[in-house]
Write a protein that holds these residues in place. Structure first.
Motif, PDB file in Angstrom:
ATOM      1  N   TRP A  34     -14.707   9.769 -16.249  1.00 47.87           N
ATOM      2  CA  TRP A  34     -15.259  11.047 -16.508  1.00 47.87           C
ATOM      3  C   TRP A  34     -14.229  11.969 -16.609  1.00 47.87           C
ATOM      4  O   TRP A  34     -13.451  12.720 -17.447  1.00 47.87           O
ATOM      5  N   ALA A  35     -13.199  12.053 -15.413  1.00 51.22           N
ATOM      6  CA  ALA A  35     -12.295  13.001 -15.101  1.00 51.22           C
ATOM      7  C   ALA A  35     -11.129  12.336 -16.285  1.00 51.22           C
ATOM      8  O   ALA A  35     -10.805  13.200 -16.464  1.00 51.22           O
ATOM      9  N   GLN A  36     -11.093  10.996 -16.111  1.00 50.37           N
ATOM     10  CA  GLN A  36      -9.879  10.254 -16.998  1.00 50.37           C
ATOM     11  C   GLN A  36     -10.248  10.594 -18.709  1.00 50.37           C
ATOM     12  O   GLN A  36      -9.572  10.725 -19.606  1.00 50.37           O
ATOM     13  N   LEU A  37     -10.956  11.390 -18.966  1.00 49.44           N
ATOM     14  CA  LEU A  37     -11.729  11.052 -20.400  1.00 49.44           C
ATOM     15  C   LEU A  37     -11.187  12.787 -20.311  1.00 49.44           C
ATOM     16  O   LEU A  37     -12.038  13.402 -21.703  1.00 49.44           O
ATOM     17  N   GLY A  38     -10.995  13.048 -19.715  1.00 49.53           N
ATOM     18  CA  GLY A  38     -10.872  14.981 -19.545  1.00 49.53           C
ATOM     19  C   GLY A  38     -11.616  15.784 -19.385  1.00 49.53           C
ATOM     20  O   GLY A  38     -11.487  17.124 -19.452  1.00 49.53           O
ATOM     21  N   ARG A  39     -12.582  15.720 -18.730  1.00 49.95           N
ATOM     22  CA  ARG A  39     -13.648  16.732 -17.667  1.00 49.95           C
ATOM     23  C   ARG A  39     -13.249  16.497 -16.237  1.00 49.95           C
ATOM     24  O   ARG A  39     -13.117  15.984 -15.400  1.00 49.95           O
ATOM     25  N   ARG A  40     -13.161  17.851 -16.056  1.00 51.79           N
ATOM     26  CA  ARG A  40     -14.003  18.575 -14.330  1.00 51.79           C
ATOM     27  C   ARG A  40     -14.919  17.600 -13.779  1.00 51.79           C
ATOM     28  O   ARG A  40     -15.892  17.942 -14.729  1.00 51.79           O
ATOM     29  N   VAL A  41     -14.452  16.699 -13.005  1.00 51.65           N
ATOM     30  CA  VAL A  41     -15.662  16.382 -12.112  1.00 51.65           C
ATOM     31  C   VAL A  41     -15.185  17.161 -10.514  1.00 51.65           C
ATOM     32  O   VAL A  41     -14.375  16.535  -9.986  1.00 51.65           O
ATOM     33  N   THR A  42     -16.428  17.308  -9.567  1.00 47.11           N
ATOM     34  CA  THR A  42     -16.828  17.932  -8.757  1.00 47.11           C
ATOM     35  C   THR A  42     -17.510  17.021  -7.854  1.00 47.11           C
ATOM     36  O   THR A  42     -18.494  16.888  -8.625  1.00 47.11           O
ATOM     37  N   LEU A  43     -17.466  16.423  -7.365  1.00 43.77           N
ATOM     38  CA  LEU A  43     -18.067  15.557  -6.057  1.00 43.77           C
ATOM     39  C   LEU A  43     -18.394  15.753  -4.920  1.00 43.77           C
ATOM     40  O   LEU A  43     -17.886  16.404  -3.802  1.00 43.77           O
ATOM     41  N   ILE A  44     -20.326  16.335  -4.586  1.00 46.56           N
ATOM     42  CA  ILE A  44     -20.326  16.679  -3.146  1.00 46.56           C
ATOM     43  C   ILE A  44     -20.600  15.898  -2.500  1.00 46.56           C
ATOM     44  O   ILE A  44     -22.097  15.154  -2.787  1.00 46.56           O
ATOM     45  N   VAL A  45     -20.086  15.225  -1.297  1.00 50.00           N
ATOM     46  CA  VAL A  45     -20.184  14.415  -0.195  1.00 50.00           C
ATOM     47  C   VAL A  45     -20.597  14.501   1.361  1.00 50.00           C
ATOM     48  O   VAL A  45     -20.070  15.515   1.553  1.00 50.00           O
ATOM     49  N   GLY A  46     -22.148  14.510   1.494  1.00 51.61           N
ATOM     50  CA  GLY A  46     -22.222  14.660   3.027  1.00 51.61           C
ATOM     51  C   GLY A  46     -21.216  13.774   4.120  1.00 51.61           C
ATOM     52  O   GLY A  46     -21.167  15.122   4.496  1.00 51.61           O
ATOM     53  N   ASP A  47     -20.811  12.263   3.774  1.00 54.89           N
ATOM     54  CA  ASP A  47     -19.233  12.138   4.800  1.00 54.89           C
ATOM     55  C   ASP A  47     -18.881  11.599   4.147  1.00 54.89           C
ATOM     56  O   ASP A  47     -19.192  10.546   3.568  1.00 54.89           O
ATOM     57  N   VAL A  48     -17.532  11.560   4.003  1.00 51.18           N
ATOM     58  CA  VAL A  48     -16.850  10.522   3.343  1.00 51.18           C
ATOM     59  C   VAL A  48     -15.787   9.518   4.269  1.00 51.18           C
ATOM     60  O   VAL A  48     -15.450   8.242   3.346  1.00 51.18           O
ATOM     61  N   ALA A  49     -16.114   9.309   5.267  1.00 50.86           N
ATOM     62  CA  ALA A  49     -16.045   7.913   5.617  1.00 50.86           C
ATOM     63  C   ALA A  49     -16.556   6.802   5.689  1.00 50.86           C
ATOM     64  O   ALA A  49     -18.726   7.322   5.500  1.00 50.86           O
TER      65      ALA A  49
END
Length: 371
Positions: A34-49
């Motif tokens: 989606w980001a490559q196709l030009g959309r702004r994408v926000t990802l909320i993650v509990g823990d990125v580890a």
């Protein structure tokens, strides 16, 4: 001249952890596309580890909650209000309670919600009381979800039946197929013939069932490799030791790209109690490796379409599982021709759905019936 802003220009999605689950792996692939196709994408993650942290895509804004608990993930409502996306994407059944909380917390300020059905809605692992409660919960989904995504036609039919939603509310979009991970090392594969299982070491996957069957097969020159990590590791290792199979069963942990191992295996086994649309079955058939699977979802027989590509057994049929494994382990057994995976256009199909959903949401909010 600038292109007009698409209705779903900003997409917010979320995940509890990056520990290696299929839902999260697929989400990362979609978010990157989606980001490559030009959309702004926000990802909320509990823990990125976690093992999937290295797969976080470029161009995606990642916000960490700082806890793996579902209670802590309730912060998704506040995050959604702060970020103000055009659409909220719920990546799987496990996460719909957070979508419901966000709708309840934000009310009319909540963006439209698109939720993917990632697991079977009919659960054989539940007792009668739990199953009744779960069915009631499913019937609540139309109250807080605007659109649903099923990964296969059979799952779409199951969603309409179990959730009581019209067919027009459910879109069928297969998961995007995984891409080879450049520069990643595959685990050393056993010499000779071997069976492979791929998935989290979690109760749902029932690796104990596979090890029981493996202990009973006649072919003693065959090894078993299970690729994945999870809380059941100690239990599985104890079971392997109890059978005296330590020299024939390997548990190398999470693997970034299991495809080379699957391609060299004699057969792949998936013995879960319940699944959604098991991507690993499609991945296996795409490289010409036959599969043995429990009938863990309505989608399994959509993938395993004939006895020439694999065997499907009932989850509780221990003798049937042993017989199916021995069938594919028979010397000289023909392997199926590779079957291409669907889902190449999944990212654009989602974007079309997001845009449509946002426009519908705006129309409903702006619509005022005439007297």
């Amino acid at each position: 001249m600038l292109s007009p802003r698409p209705p779903a220009a900003h997409i917010l999605a979320y995940a509890q952890t990056l520990d290696g689950g299929g839902v999260e792996k697929t989400l990362l692939r979609l978010a990157g596309s989606w980001a490559q196709l030009g959309r702004r994408v926000t990802l909320i993650v509990g823990d990125v580890a976690g093992p999937l942290a290295r797969d976080l895509p470029d161009g995606v804004e990642v916000r960490q909650v700082g806890t793996k608990t579902m209670l802590g993930m309730s912060a998704i409502a506040a995050q959604t209000e702060a970020v103000a996306p055009d659409v909220l994407f719920c990546p799987g059944n496990h996460y719909t309670a957070l979508a419901a909380w966000t709708r309840l917390r934000l009310g009319f300020r909540c963006p439209p919600i698109v939720a993917k059905i990632s697991n079977a809605l009919v659960r054989r692992d539940q007792n009668a009381a739990v199953a009744a409660t779960y069915r009631e919960w499913l019937r609540w989904h139309p109250r807080f979800v605007d659109r649903l995504v099923a990964m296969s036609p059979a799952m779409a039919e199951e969603a309409c039946r179990m959730m009581g939603v019209p067919h027009a509310m459910v879109s069928v979009i297969p998961n995007p197929p995984p891409r080879p991970a450049p520069g990643t090392a595959s685990p050393l594969v056993p010499n000779g013939r071997f069976l492979v299982g791929v998935g989290r070491l979690a109760p749902q996957k029932r690796w104990d069932r596979l090890i029981d069957a493996f202990a009973d097969i006649d072919a003693r020159d065959v090894s078993l490799m299970i690729l994945g990590e999870g809380a059941e590791r100690a239990t599985i290792e104890s079971q392997v030791a109890a059978y005296g199979l330590g020299d024939r069963v390997r548990l190398p942990g999470h693997v970034d790209d299991p495809t080379p191992t699957i391609a060299r295996a004699t057969a792949l086994a998936l013995v879960s109690d319940f699944e959604g649309v098991p991507g690993v079955l499609r991945e296996s058939l795409a490289v010409g490796t036959p599969v043995v699977a429990t009938d863990s979802s309505v989608a399994v027989r959509e993938i395993v379409t004939s006895a020439a590509v694999g065997s499907v057994v009932a989850p509780g049929d221990a003798a049937g599982l042993v017989a199916a494994l021995e069938h594919w382990l028979a010397p000289g057994r023909s392997r199926p021709n590779p079957i291409p995976q669907p889902g190449e256009d999944a990212a654009t199909a989602y974007l079309d759905l997001f845009d449509e959903t946002v426009l519908e949401h705006r129309f409903k909010r702006g619509f005022r019936p005439t007297a």
